[in-house]
Design a protein around this motif. Structure first.
Motif, short mmCIF file in Angstrom:
data_model
loop_
_atom_site.label_atom_id
_atom_site.label_comp_id
_atom_site.label_asym_id
_atom_site.label_seq_id
_atom_site.Cartn_x
_atom_site.Cartn_y
_atom_site.Cartn_z
N LYS A 21 1.83 -5.30 -7.64
CA LYS A 21 2.38 -4.45 -8.53
C LYS A 21 1.20 -3.02 -8.23
O LYS A 21 0.08 -3.34 -8.33
N ILE A 22 2.02 -1.93 -7.99
CA ILE A 22 1.03 -0.65 -8.24
C ILE A 22 2.12 0.46 -9.25
O ILE A 22 3.20 0.44 -8.87
N ALA A 23 1.02 1.07 -10.06
CA ALA A 23 1.82 2.07 -10.80
C ALA A 23 0.89 3.18 -10.95
O ALA A 23 -0.47 2.91 -10.69
N ILE A 24 1.36 4.27 -11.30
CA ILE A 24 0.49 5.36 -11.74
C ILE A 24 1.36 5.85 -13.23
O ILE A 24 2.38 5.85 -13.34
N GLU A 28 0.12 7.41 -21.10
CA GLU A 28 0.97 6.28 -21.20
C GLU A 28 2.22 6.34 -20.59
O GLU A 28 2.94 5.32 -20.70
N LYS A 29 2.63 7.49 -19.97
CA LYS A 29 3.80 7.52 -19.31
C LYS A 29 3.85 7.03 -18.01
O LYS A 29 3.34 7.51 -17.12
N GLU A 30 4.70 6.27 -17.60
CA GLU A 30 4.91 5.70 -16.26
C GLU A 30 5.63 6.92 -15.40
O GLU A 30 6.66 7.15 -15.66
N ILE A 31 5.11 7.30 -14.28
CA ILE A 31 5.61 8.06 -13.54
C ILE A 31 5.92 7.28 -11.85
O ILE A 31 6.69 7.79 -11.33
N PHE A 32 5.64 6.00 -11.92
CA PHE A 32 5.64 5.44 -10.73
C PHE A 32 5.31 3.95 -10.79
O PHE A 32 4.33 3.73 -11.46
N LEU A 33 6.32 2.96 -10.30
CA LEU A 33 5.86 1.45 -10.38
C LEU A 33 6.75 1.02 -9.24
O LEU A 33 8.02 1.22 -9.17
N ASP A 34 5.80 0.06 -8.61
CA ASP A 34 6.66 -0.70 -7.48
C ASP A 34 6.05 -2.01 -7.31
O ASP A 34 4.81 -2.39 -7.61
N THR A 35 6.79 -3.01 -6.95
CA THR A 35 6.39 -4.45 -6.97
C THR A 35 6.69 -4.71 -5.71
O THR A 35 7.96 -4.66 -5.06
N VAL A 36 5.65 -5.28 -4.87
CA VAL A 36 6.07 -5.65 -3.05
C VAL A 36 5.77 -7.12 -3.47
O VAL A 36 4.80 -7.73 -3.76
#
Length: 361
Positions: A21-24, A28-36
């Protein structure tokens, strides 16, 4: 909620057994989240967890190259903390000793060992600091918690501290105070189930949900009758590896019902499958027993019982637990897990001078 006048952009990396999982986050505000997701075929060619390092790094960099604009002004990179030497909870700056211990897996082999290593590598590329937060080996036990009953065996703290402590902080905020002012019983309901006894901000006791302790879970056998287990070990029916897999991987719901998907089990129970209902309710029963034991350790001074993790979405299972433990205290339910946000929040607490940076030795 952490209120900051300044916005910090934080890159979060969380390697799991079959995913990365990768996030930015902006604060505390999520601007990007991806799960490979990684298939068994992707990973089986690697003999060790560390052997997956280049493969995982390539996956992360490919995703980040698609988000180059989001990488501008990254203030820190934080990874999930793995099996280094036991530490107290907190936010740790990744150093050379930590990297060596994670490579060696001094407390065990798990994909989370790559979290700090990958964070350090990418942080170097971005010329920012790298951290880990509340790693899986958080050990805040008091002396009584370590005694097993056999001198050659010491009880160990190995559970889900990142998600448990995040849930504790969330509950403390809702109750109008700080996490270190409350006594909580926090239950992580996932592939493994852990019941942590949180006393004034420290996990003073918890079942070792990985090695066979406490409630059984979707895929783990939990605490077993020792004599019967010894008989099984010497029956000649199973190898050591097969027995370990039976305890972690093919135990619990998998062993009884052939699936680790609690949604399917819950549906079967609701449709009248008596075996599914019996086994699933027994799992809730064992969780409730472990909560009761934790209440005894806290001498009844329990501010709240907190249920979190994926199974907490299931009202049937949650209500079964409630029936047993409502008399102990308030039950708060936070379905799902908060690991990605919790990692970012750990860095924010340090940047906001709410906590000191911990030094790994």
């Amino acid at each position: 909620m952490i209120n900051l006048d300044k916005t910090y952009k934080i890159l979060v990396i969380n390697p799991g057994s079959t995913s990365t999982k990768i996030a930015i986050y902006n604060n505390e505000k999520e601007i990007f989240l991806d799960t490979v997701r990684h298939s068994i075929e992707d990973l089986e060619e690697y003999e060790t967890v560390y052997g997956q390092y280049e493969f995982r790094k390539k996956v992360i960099l490919e995703k980040l190259n698609e988000r180059t604009s989001d990488l501008k002004d990254i203030a820190a990179v934080v990874g999930r903390g793995g099996n280094m030497k036991p530490v107290v909870g907190g936010t740790y700056r990744v150093n050379d000793q930590m990297i060596e211990d994670l490579k060696d897996g001094v407390m065990g082999q798990h994909a989370s060992n790559l979290g700090g290593i990958l964070a350090a590598e990418i942080a170097t590329m971005l010329q920012v600091p790298a951290f880990v937060v509340d790693p899986v080996v958080v050990d805040e036990f008091h002396d009584l918690s370590r005694i097993s009953g056999i001198p050659d065996i010491q009880r160990k703290s190995k559970d889900h501290p990142l998600n448990q402590k995040a849930a504790g902080r969330k509950a403390a905020e809702e109750l109008g105070g700080e996490y270190n002012k409350f006594n909580f019983l926090i239950v992580h309901l996932g592939g493994g189930i852990s019941v942590g006894i949180h006393k004034k901000g420290r996990i003073i006791d918890v079942n070792n949900s990985l090695d066979g302790d406490g409630p059984f879970s979707p895929e783990r056998g939990g605490g077993l009758p020792v004599g019967s287990l010894i008989d099984l070990c010497y029956s000649g029916k199973y190898t050591k590896e097969e027995l370990r897999k039976m305890i972690v991987g093919r135990g619990g719901l998998v062993g009884y019902l052939g699936t680790n998907d609690t949604r399917k089990v819950s549906r079967r129970a609701k449709l009248g499958d008596k075996k599914a209902e019996l086994v699933y309710k027994a799992m809730a029963y064992q969780v409730a027993k472990e909560i009761g034991a934790g209440a005894a350790v806290l001498k009844g001074e329990v501010d709240a019982i907190i249920l979190t993790g994926g199974i907490a979405f299931d009202e049937l299972f949650v209500n079964w637990i409630r029936e047993y433990v409502d008399f102990i205290g308030k039950v708060i339910v936070y379905p799902g897990e908060f690991e990605m946000l919790a990692l970012a929040q750990g860095v924010l607490r340090v940047f906001n001078k709410k906590e000191d940076i911990q030094i790994y030795k």
